[in-house]
Design a protein around this motif. Structure first.
Motif, PDB file in Angstrom:
ATOM      1  N   ARG A  44       0.869  -1.182   0.000  1.00 34.36           N
ATOM      2  CA  ARG A  44       0.000   0.000   0.000  1.00 34.36           C
ATOM      3  C   ARG A  44       0.901   1.226   0.000  1.00 34.36           C
ATOM      4  O   ARG A  44       1.246   1.744   1.061  1.00 34.36           O
ATOM      5  N   PRO A  45       1.322   1.670  -1.200  1.00 29.71           N
ATOM      6  CA  PRO A  45       2.311   2.753  -1.289  1.00 29.71           C
ATOM      7  C   PRO A  45       1.859   4.022  -0.572  1.00 29.71           C
ATOM      8  O   PRO A  45       0.679   4.365  -0.574  1.00 29.71           O
ATOM      9  N   PRO A  46       2.816   4.706   0.052  1.00 24.17           N
ATOM     10  CA  PRO A  46       2.482   5.953   0.738  1.00 24.17           C
ATOM     11  C   PRO A  46       2.231   7.074  -0.270  1.00 24.17           C
ATOM     12  O   PRO A  46       2.638   6.981  -1.433  1.00 24.17           O
ATOM     13  N   GLU A  47       1.548   8.110   0.186  1.00 28.81           N
ATOM     14  CA  GLU A  47       1.414   9.296  -0.648  1.00 28.81           C
ATOM     15  C   GLU A  47       2.810   9.881  -0.805  1.00 28.81           C
ATOM     16  O   GLU A  47       3.615   9.828   0.122  1.00 28.81           O
ATOM     17  N   THR A  48       3.092  10.433  -1.967  1.00 32.79           N
ATOM     18  CA  THR A  48       4.405  11.020  -2.191  1.00 32.79           C
ATOM     19  C   THR A  48       4.268  12.469  -2.611  1.00 32.79           C
ATOM     20  O   THR A  48       3.259  12.869  -3.187  1.00 32.79           O
ATOM     21  N   GLU A  49       5.276  13.237  -2.293  1.00 34.76           N
ATOM     22  CA  GLU A  49       5.341  14.638  -2.670  1.00 34.76           C
ATOM     23  C   GLU A  49       6.740  14.873  -3.225  1.00 34.76           C
ATOM     24  O   GLU A  49       7.728  14.446  -2.619  1.00 34.76           O
ATOM     25  N   LEU A  50       6.823  15.524  -4.362  1.00 29.40           N
ATOM     26  CA  LEU A  50       8.112  15.830  -4.970  1.00 29.40           C
ATOM     27  C   LEU A  50       8.435  17.292  -4.724  1.00 29.40           C
ATOM     28  O   LEU A  50       7.631  18.175  -5.044  1.00 29.40           O
ATOM     29  N   ARG A  51       9.578  17.552  -4.099  1.00 29.47           N
ATOM     30  CA  ARG A  51      10.050  18.911  -3.898  1.00 29.47           C
ATOM     31  C   ARG A  51      11.420  19.022  -4.551  1.00 29.47           C
ATOM     32  O   ARG A  51      12.231  18.101  -4.444  1.00 29.47           O
ATOM     33  N   VAL A  52      11.674  20.137  -5.211  1.00 23.81           N
ATOM     34  CA  VAL A  52      12.962  20.385  -5.846  1.00 23.81           C
ATOM     35  C   VAL A  52      13.602  21.578  -5.150  1.00 23.81           C
ATOM     36  O   VAL A  52      12.989  22.632  -5.023  1.00 23.81           O
ATOM     37  N   ILE A  53      14.825  21.402  -4.692  1.00 22.70           N
ATOM     38  CA  ILE A  53      15.581  22.483  -4.071  1.00 22.70           C
ATOM     39  C   ILE A  53      16.811  22.707  -4.933  1.00 22.70           C
ATOM     40  O   ILE A  53      17.493  21.762  -5.321  1.00 22.70           O
ATOM     41  N   HIS A  54      17.080  23.946  -5.233  1.00 19.55           N
ATOM     42  CA  HIS A  54      18.229  24.254  -6.090  1.00 19.55           C
ATOM     43  C   HIS A  54      19.218  25.128  -5.331  1.00 19.55           C
ATOM     44  O   HIS A  54      18.902  25.729  -4.309  1.00 19.55           O
ATOM     45  N   SER A  55      20.426  25.191  -5.831  1.00 16.59           N
ATOM     46  CA  SER A  55      21.450  26.066  -5.275  1.00 16.59           C
ATOM     47  C   SER A  55      21.794  27.116  -6.308  1.00 16.59           C
ATOM     48  O   SER A  55      21.981  26.808  -7.485  1.00 16.59           O
ATOM     49  N   SER A  56      21.906  28.352  -5.863  1.00 17.07           N
ATOM     50  CA  SER A  56      22.320  29.428  -6.765  1.00 17.07           C
ATOM     51  C   SER A  56      23.848  29.441  -6.839  1.00 17.07           C
ATOM     52  O   SER A  56      24.516  28.792  -6.020  1.00 17.07           O
ATOM     53  N   PRO A  57      24.421  30.161  -7.786  1.00 11.16           N
ATOM     54  CA  PRO A  57      25.889  30.189  -7.913  1.00 11.16           C
ATOM     55  C   PRO A  57      26.592  30.623  -6.620  1.00 11.16           C
ATOM     56  O   PRO A  57      27.712  30.201  -6.362  1.00 11.16           O
ATOM     57  N   ASP A  58      25.945  31.442  -5.781  1.00 11.72           N
ATOM     58  CA  ASP A  58      26.593  31.869  -4.528  1.00 11.72           C
ATOM     59  C   ASP A  58      26.427  30.843  -3.397  1.00 11.72           C
ATOM     60  O   ASP A  58      26.850  31.087  -2.283  1.00 11.72           O
ATOM     61  N   GLY A  59      25.789  29.713  -3.715  1.00 10.41           N
ATOM     62  CA  GLY A  59      25.634  28.639  -2.726  1.00 10.41           C
ATOM     63  C   GLY A  59      24.364  28.726  -1.906  1.00 10.41           C
ATOM     64  O   GLY A  59      24.078  27.825  -1.128  1.00 10.41           O
ATOM     65  N   ALA A  60      23.616  29.814  -2.064  1.00  4.04           N
ATOM     66  CA  ALA A  60      22.350  29.933  -1.327  1.00  4.04           C
ATOM     67  C   ALA A  60      21.358  28.914  -1.876  1.00  4.04           C
ATOM     68  O   ALA A  60      21.309  28.672  -3.074  1.00  4.04           O
TER      69      ALA A  60
END
Length: 66
Positions: A44-60
């Protein structure tokens, strides 16, 4: 792998190796393994959520969508 879309795993075989297990305990082990958290989650697969986090050139780091 499944032959249709979306691309996904179609089936899994779980193998438990228990060389020291007495034959009279096999049914109990099968019952425990069939009802463990991993087995339940695959059945019984769990609900899933896809989140994308990126890094800017300054590392933020921050969310891709703002």
């Amino acid at each position: 792998m499944a032959n249709d879309r979306p691309a996904r795993v179609a089936s899994l075989t779980l193998t438990v190796v228990a060389p020291e297990l007495p034959p009279e305990k096999v049914a109990a082990l099968r019952a425990v393994a069939a009802h463990c958290t991993v087995s339940n989650s695959l059945t019984r697969p769990p609900e899933t959520e896809l989140r994308v986090i990126h890094s800017s050139p300054d590392g933020a780091r921050g969310p891709l969508e703002t």
